[in-house]
Design a protein around this motif. Structure first.
Motif, PDB file in Angstrom:
ATOM      1  N   VAL A 115       0.844  -1.204   0.000  1.00  0.00           N
ATOM      2  CA  VAL A 115       0.000   0.000   0.000  1.00  0.00           C
ATOM      3  C   VAL A 115       0.876   1.249   0.000  1.00  0.00           C
ATOM      4  O   VAL A 115       1.904   1.295   0.686  1.00  0.00           O
ATOM      5  N   MET A 152      -9.575   1.568   5.577  1.00  0.00           N
ATOM      6  CA  MET A 152      -8.927   1.636   4.261  1.00  0.00           C
ATOM      7  C   MET A 152      -8.558   0.253   3.725  1.00  0.00           C
ATOM      8  O   MET A 152      -7.908   0.140   2.677  1.00  0.00           O
ATOM      9  N   HIS A 153      -8.949  -0.808   4.453  1.00  0.00           N
ATOM     10  CA  HIS A 153      -8.690  -2.197   4.012  1.00  0.00           C
ATOM     11  C   HIS A 153      -7.195  -2.480   3.843  1.00  0.00           C
ATOM     12  O   HIS A 153      -6.786  -3.024   2.811  1.00  0.00           O
ATOM     13  N   ILE A 154      -6.415  -2.050   4.805  1.00  0.00           N
ATOM     14  CA  ILE A 154      -4.982  -2.344   4.752  1.00  0.00           C
ATOM     15  C   ILE A 154      -4.553  -2.963   6.083  1.00  0.00           C
ATOM     16  O   ILE A 154      -5.284  -2.875   7.073  1.00  0.00           O
ATOM     17  N   GLU A 211      -2.457  -4.861   1.339  1.00  0.00           N
ATOM     18  CA  GLU A 211      -3.912  -4.835   1.192  1.00  0.00           C
ATOM     19  C   GLU A 211      -4.505  -5.958   2.048  1.00  0.00           C
ATOM     20  O   GLU A 211      -3.934  -7.048   2.113  1.00  0.00           O
ATOM     21  N   ALA A 219     -16.309   4.547   2.025  1.00  0.00           N
ATOM     22  CA  ALA A 219     -14.956   4.044   2.298  1.00  0.00           C
ATOM     23  C   ALA A 219     -14.367   3.396   1.044  1.00  0.00           C
ATOM     24  O   ALA A 219     -13.184   3.586   0.742  1.00  0.00           O
ATOM     25  N   GLY A 243     -11.065   4.628  -0.812  1.00  0.00           N
ATOM     26  CA  GLY A 243      -9.978   3.662  -0.996  1.00  0.00           C
ATOM     27  C   GLY A 243      -9.524   3.598  -2.441  1.00  0.00           C
ATOM     28  O   GLY A 243      -8.325   3.606  -2.725  1.00  0.00           O
ATOM     29  N   SER A 256      -7.670   6.812  -3.331  1.00  0.00           N
ATOM     30  CA  SER A 256      -6.368   6.928  -2.659  1.00  0.00           C
ATOM     31  C   SER A 256      -5.351   5.993  -3.303  1.00  0.00           C
ATOM     32  O   SER A 256      -4.174   6.340  -3.438  1.00  0.00           O
ATOM     33  N   ARG A 257      -5.784   4.828  -3.755  1.00  0.00           N
ATOM     34  CA  ARG A 257      -4.851   3.893  -4.396  1.00  0.00           C
ATOM     35  C   ARG A 257      -4.399   4.417  -5.762  1.00  0.00           C
ATOM     36  O   ARG A 257      -3.254   4.228  -6.159  1.00  0.00           O
ATOM     37  N   ASP A 306      -1.882   6.939  -4.911  1.00  0.00           N
ATOM     38  CA  ASP A 306      -0.613   6.268  -4.552  1.00  0.00           C
ATOM     39  C   ASP A 306       0.221   6.046  -5.804  1.00  0.00           C
ATOM     40  O   ASP A 306       1.409   6.381  -5.855  1.00  0.00           O
ATOM     41  N   HIS A 344       3.326  -3.278  -7.496  1.00  0.00           N
ATOM     42  CA  HIS A 344       2.686  -4.175  -6.536  1.00  0.00           C
ATOM     43  C   HIS A 344       3.214  -5.595  -6.640  1.00  0.00           C
ATOM     44  O   HIS A 344       2.500  -6.502  -7.034  1.00  0.00           O
TER      45      HIS A 344
END
Lengths: 164, 176
Positions: free
Chosen positions: A17, A93-95, A151, B142, B146, B149-150, B153, B172
Motif C-alpha cells: 500500500v 482503508m482495508h490495509i 492490502e 470508504a 480507498g 487513494s490507491r 498512490d 505491486h
C-alpha cells in the motif's frame, strides 16, 4: 488441430500500500486518538474546575495528563498492530501491517515500529518519502521494524490495470 | 264478415271487458297505495324498531349475512364499482369537497397517529433496515475513498520515480 490451453484464472494478488492510502488511514487514527483524548481532557478539566485544588497539584495533573496521552497513543498503535495488524483507520482503508516474514507482529516490534514512525517524521517527514521509491513501499518505520503494509482481504482495487 | 260482429253486433262484451280491466287496474293502484301507506305507518310506529331488533337477533339475520358474504353478490358489486369507476368518482368528490384534507388534518392532529409512527420507527425491522443502509453507505464511501487513494498512490509514485529518474519498478509485487 492445436489444443487450446485455457488461461489460468486471474487471482487477486495482495499488494503493498502506498503513501496516500496510508496517510489517510493515519489521519483517521489521529482523529480518533485526539477525539478520545479531548473528550477525557474535557471531563477532567470540568471536574477540576469545580474543585479548588492547589496550584502544584494542578501542574502535576497536567504532567500526568500529558504522560497518559503519550501512553494512550503508543498503546493504541502497538495494541492494534500486534493483535489484528489493523488500526481502525487501517480497517477503514482495508490495509494491514504485517511482518516481512510471518503473519503476526510481536509487541516488541510493534513498539519499534512506533519509534520508527516518530524518527521518520523528524527529518521533515523524509522517512515517509521512502515509501515512494521503495519496491515494497516501505517507509523508515517499516525498515526498522521489518514490516510491510499490505492490502487486506476484500481490498479495494484502484481500477483497471492501465490506471496503475 | 267477422264472427264477433255476428255474435255481439253491439259490442257489449268488449265494452264490459274493457270496463272490467279498468276497474281492476284502479283497484290494484288503490291497493298499492294503501299498502305503501300501511308500510309507512308501520315503519313510523315504535313497534317497528322492536320488530327490527327481533329480526336482527334471529338466526335468520345471521344466515342472511353469511349467505350475502359467502355469495357472489359482494364480488359482483365490487367488480361493478371498479368497472364503472365508482372508486375514482368517490375519491375525486372527496378530494374536491375538502373532506380528505379535513380527515388528514384530524389524523395529523391526533396523538394516536404519532403513537403508531413511533411504534413503527421503533420496530426491529425498521431499525435493522436503517442500520443496514447506514453501514452500506459508509462502506460505499470508504470504498470510493480507498479506490481514489490507491490511484493517487500510483500517480504519486510514478511522479517520484520520474523526478529521481529511477526505473519504473513494478508497483505491486507479491508480498513474500
Amino acid at each position: 488441430m492445436a489444443t487450446v490451453v485455457p488461461a489460468p484464472p486471474r487471482t487477486a494478488v495482495p499488494g503493498y500500500v502506498g503513501l496516500v492510502t496510508r496517510a489517510i488511514a493515519f489521519g483517521m487514527d489521529a482523529a480518533l486518538i485526539n477525539l478520545v483524548a479531548i473528550a477525557i481532557a474535557a471531563i477532567v478539566a470540568l471536574t477540576f474546575s469545580v474543585l479548588s485544588l492547589p496550584k502544584d497539584l494542578h501542574t502535576v495533573a497536567v504532567a500526568a495528563g500529558g504522560a497518559l496521552y503519550v501512553v494512550w497513543t503508543v498503546g493504541y498503535f502497538v495494541t492494534f498492530w500486534a493483535t489484528t495488524g489493523q488500526t481502525p483507520g487501517c480497517r477503514a482503508m482495508h490495509i494491514r501491517v504485517r511482518p516481512t516474514h510471518g503473519e503476526r507482529l510481536l509487541p516488541r516490534r510493534a513498539l519499534l515500529r512506533f519509534i520508527g514512525l516518530i524518527l521518520a517524521a523528524l527529518p521533515l517527514f523524509a522517512g515517509y518519502l521512502l515509501i515512494l521509491v521503495d519496491d515494497r513501499r516501505r517507509g523508515l518505520q517499516d525498515r526498522i521494524a521489518r514490516t510491510v503494509v499490505v492490502e487486506h482481504d476484500g481490498a479495494i482495487s484502484a481500477g483497471p490495470p492501465s490506471a496503475r | 264478415m267477422r264472427l264477433s260482429t255476428v255474435a255481439d253486433p253491439l259490442g257489449v262484451f268488449g265494452r264490459a271487458a274493457r270496463a272490467a280491466r279498468h276497474g281492476a287496474g284502479v283497484a290494484v293502484d288503490r291497493t298499492e297505495i294503501a299498502a305503501i301507506d300501511l308500510l309507512g305507518r308501520a315503519l313510523a310506529s315504535s313497534r317497528a324498531e322492536e320488530a327490527l331488533d327481533v329480526v336482527l337477533r334471529s338466526p335468520l339475520a345471521d344466515r342472511a349475512v353469511r349467505s350475502v358474504v359467502d355469495g357472489p353478490l359482494i364480488d359482483a358489486a365490487v367488480q361493478t364499482a371498479v368497472e364503472r369507476g365508482v372508486v375514482e368518482r368517490i375519491s375525486a368528490e372527496l378530494i374536491a369537497s375538502g373532506a380528505a384534507d379535513h380527515v388528514i388534518d384530524q389524523l395529523l392532529a391526533s396523538d394516536e397517529l404519532w403513537h403508531v409512527v413511533d411504534e413503527i420507527a421503533r420496530s426491529p425491522s425498521v431499525t435493522e433496515a436503517i442500520t443496514q443502509q447506514s453501514f452500506g453507505f459508509a462502506d460505499q464511501v470508504a470504498g470510493e475513498v480507498g479506490r481514489r487513494s490507491r490511484r493517487a498512490d500510483d500517480r504519486l509514485e510514478r511522479a517520484a520515480r520520474r523526478l529521481l529518474r529511477r526505473h519504473d519498478a513494478p508497483l505491486h509485487p507479491e508480498p513474500s
